[in-house]
Design a protein around this motif. Structure first.
Motif, PDB file in Angstrom:
ATOM      1  N   SER A  13       0.819  -1.217   0.000  1.00 55.12           N
ATOM      2  CA  SER A  13       0.000   0.000   0.000  1.00 55.12           C
ATOM      3  C   SER A  13       0.856   1.272   0.000  1.00 55.12           C
ATOM      4  N   ASN A  15      -0.278   4.201   0.476  1.00 55.34           N
ATOM      5  CA  ASN A  15      -0.708   5.026   1.610  1.00 55.34           C
ATOM      6  C   ASN A  15       0.102   4.692   2.864  1.00 55.34           C
ATOM      7  N   VAL A  37      -4.067  -6.532   3.561  1.00 53.35           N
ATOM      8  CA  VAL A  37      -5.353  -6.010   3.093  1.00 53.35           C
ATOM      9  C   VAL A  37      -6.084  -7.052   2.255  1.00 53.35           C
ATOM     10  N   THR A  42      -7.536  -6.131   7.702  1.00 57.54           N
ATOM     11  CA  THR A  42      -8.016  -4.896   8.332  1.00 57.54           C
ATOM     12  C   THR A  42      -9.322  -5.121   9.107  1.00 57.54           C
ATOM     13  N   ARG A  43      -9.949  -6.295   8.874  1.00 53.42           N
ATOM     14  CA  ARG A  43     -11.232  -6.608   9.572  1.00 53.42           C
ATOM     15  C   ARG A  43     -11.009  -7.491  10.789  1.00 53.42           C
ATOM     16  N   GLY A  54     -11.405   0.271  10.032  1.00 54.67           N
ATOM     17  CA  GLY A  54     -11.153  -0.969   9.300  1.00 54.67           C
ATOM     18  C   GLY A  54     -10.256  -0.792   8.102  1.00 54.67           C
ATOM     19  N   LYS A  55      -9.352   0.164   8.179  1.00 53.49           N
ATOM     20  CA  LYS A  55      -8.394   0.384   7.091  1.00 53.49           C
ATOM     21  C   LYS A  55      -7.009   0.626   7.670  1.00 53.49           C
ATOM     22  N   VAL A  56      -6.021   0.399   6.836  1.00 56.32           N
ATOM     23  CA  VAL A  56      -4.662   0.831   7.146  1.00 56.32           C
ATOM     24  C   VAL A  56      -4.293   1.891   6.123  1.00 56.32           C
ATOM     25  N   PRO A  57      -3.346   2.779   6.443  1.00 51.16           N
ATOM     26  CA  PRO A  57      -2.502   2.772   7.622  1.00 51.16           C
ATOM     27  C   PRO A  57      -3.152   3.475   8.818  1.00 51.16           C
ATOM     28  N   GLU A  69      -5.468   7.901   8.528  1.00 50.10           N
ATOM     29  CA  GLU A  69      -5.432   8.726   7.311  1.00 50.10           C
ATOM     30  C   GLU A  69      -3.967   9.096   7.028  1.00 50.10           C
ATOM     31  N   SER A  70      -3.459   8.504   5.960  1.00 52.16           N
ATOM     32  CA  SER A  70      -2.030   8.630   5.654  1.00 52.16           C
ATOM     33  C   SER A  70      -1.559  10.081   5.611  1.00 52.16           C
ATOM     34  N   GLN A 102      -6.048  12.386  -2.652  1.00 53.38           N
ATOM     35  CA  GLN A 102      -6.981  11.432  -2.064  1.00 53.38           C
ATOM     36  C   GLN A 102      -8.312  11.356  -2.814  1.00 53.38           C
ATOM     37  N   GLU A 106      -5.600   8.898  -6.219  1.00 55.37           N
ATOM     38  CA  GLU A 106      -5.566   7.578  -5.577  1.00 55.37           C
ATOM     39  C   GLU A 106      -6.794   6.715  -5.900  1.00 55.37           C
ATOM     40  N   TYR A 166       1.633   6.280  -5.259  1.00 59.38           N
ATOM     41  CA  TYR A 166       0.983   5.441  -6.266  1.00 59.38           C
ATOM     42  C   TYR A 166       1.397   5.788  -7.688  1.00 59.38           C
TER      43      TYR A 166
HETATM   44  N1  GSH Z   1      -7.699   7.669   2.889  1.00 60.47           N
HETATM   45  C1  GSH Z   1      -7.063   6.569   3.547  1.00 60.47           C
HETATM   46  C2  GSH Z   1      -7.197   5.341   2.680  1.00 60.47           C
HETATM   47  C3  GSH Z   1      -7.009   4.094   3.492  1.00 60.47           C
HETATM   48  C4  GSH Z   1      -7.283   2.871   2.649  1.00 60.47           C
HETATM   49  O1  GSH Z   1      -8.135   2.865   1.753  1.00 60.47           O
HETATM   50  N2  GSH Z   1      -6.576   1.823   2.991  1.00 60.47           N
HETATM   51  C5  GSH Z   1      -6.689   0.578   2.255  1.00 60.47           C
HETATM   52  C6  GSH Z   1      -5.294   0.094   1.908  1.00 60.47           C
HETATM   53  S1  GSH Z   1      -4.438   1.295   0.953  1.00 60.47           S
HETATM   54  C7  GSH Z   1      -7.344  -0.452   3.152  1.00 60.47           C
HETATM   55  O2  GSH Z   1      -7.020  -0.553   4.305  1.00 60.47           O
HETATM   56  N3  GSH Z   1      -8.292  -1.197   2.611  1.00 60.47           N
HETATM   57  C8  GSH Z   1      -8.909  -2.265   3.321  1.00 60.47           C
HETATM   58  C9  GSH Z   1     -10.378  -2.204   3.269  1.00 60.47           C
HETATM   59  O3  GSH Z   1     -10.941  -1.239   2.743  1.00 60.47           O
HETATM   60  O4  GSH Z   1     -10.970  -3.147   3.781  1.00 60.47           O
HETATM   61  C10 GSH Z   1      -5.582   6.894   3.818  1.00 60.47           C
HETATM   62  O5  GSH Z   1      -5.012   7.704   3.070  1.00 60.47           O
HETATM   63  O6  GSH Z   1      -5.018   6.400   4.789  1.00 60.47           O
END
Ligand code: GSH
Length: 205
Positions: A13, A15, A37, A42-43, A54-57, A69-70, A102, A106, A166
């Motif tokens: 990733s 991000n 991911v 993330t879940r 539920g997201k990284v980072p 939020e990166s 963003q 992205e 990216y």
């Molecule tokens: N806007 C967020 C985007 C975060 C994001 O979409 N992360 C993705 C990986 S790049 C993720 O964790 N996806 C897992 C999911 O949506 O379940 C950031 O910049 O940190």
């Protein structure tokens, strides 16, 4: 030495890598906890307990505070450094590009790459708008970088870190970076500036 910041992220990733690059550039110790991911990491309950989004980072600081939020994280890490322009207008222009990244870069370039390179989806099964709008984004960057060395002006800033994440792997999503020579030159400049090497290739953690 103060305890390291812990980054929960996936090495595929951009991000997540943005945060590592800024920490490395600034000499800030960082511990990386890998969260996959593609396999739903993330879940996992322990991850959702830390970041309900539920997201990284996201990062956990030594005092237990958590930030996601990166672009918010790199802004916080780089506070007071030369990655944030001192001049108010240039700083706002940096933010302009970080918000744009963003919303208008992205979601097309990173998403198409994820589906093609990591989900094995053939190009013709994807929404054609991903390629079209990603190319619009690269075109705008090309016009900007034809005039200046970096996105917010003559000096490197967080806008470049956010956008190179990216852009440098856009070819994995079927984008032809050779069609954007100023962008390609800037990618090389950014990889040198941030010390990004092949060992950090996305495909191999
Ligand atoms: N806007 C967020 C985007 C975060 C994001 O979409 N992360 C993705 C990986 S790049 C993720 O964790 N996806 C897992 C999911 O949506 O379940 C950031 O910049 O940190």
């Amino acid at each position: 030495m103060s305890p390291p910041i812990t980054l929960y992220g996936d090495r595929i990733s951009g991000n997540c890598l943005k945060i590592k690059w800024v920490a490395d550039y600034l000499g800030v110790p960082l511990r990386w906890v890998q969260v996959d991911v593609a396999t739903g990491g993330t879940r996992a309950p322990e991850i959702l307990a830390l970041n309900p989004v539920g997201k990284v980072p996201f990062v956990v600081f030594a005092d237990g505070r958590i930030l996601s939020e990166s672009n918010a994280v790199i802004l916080h890490l780089a506070e007071g450094s030369d990655l944030i322009p001192a001049d108010a207008f240039t700083r706002a222009r940096m933010l302009q590009w970080m918000f744009w990244e963003q919303y208008s870069h992205e979601p097309f370039i990173a998403v198409r790459r994820f589906h093609m390179a990591f989900m094995g989806r053939p190009a013709d099964s994807l929404d054609p708008k991903l390629l079209e709008r990603g190319n619009v984004a690269l075109g705008l960057m090309e016009r900007t970088l034809a005039d200046t060395d970096f996105m917010a002006g003559d000096a490197v800033s967080l806008a470049d870190v956010a956008l190179v994440a990216y852009t440098r792997v856009a070819h994995e999503g079927g984008y032809d970076l050779a069609a954007f020579p100023s962008v390609s030159a800037w990618v090389a400049r950014m990889e040198r500036t941030l010390g990004i090497g092949e060992r950090e290739g996305y495909a191999q953690p």
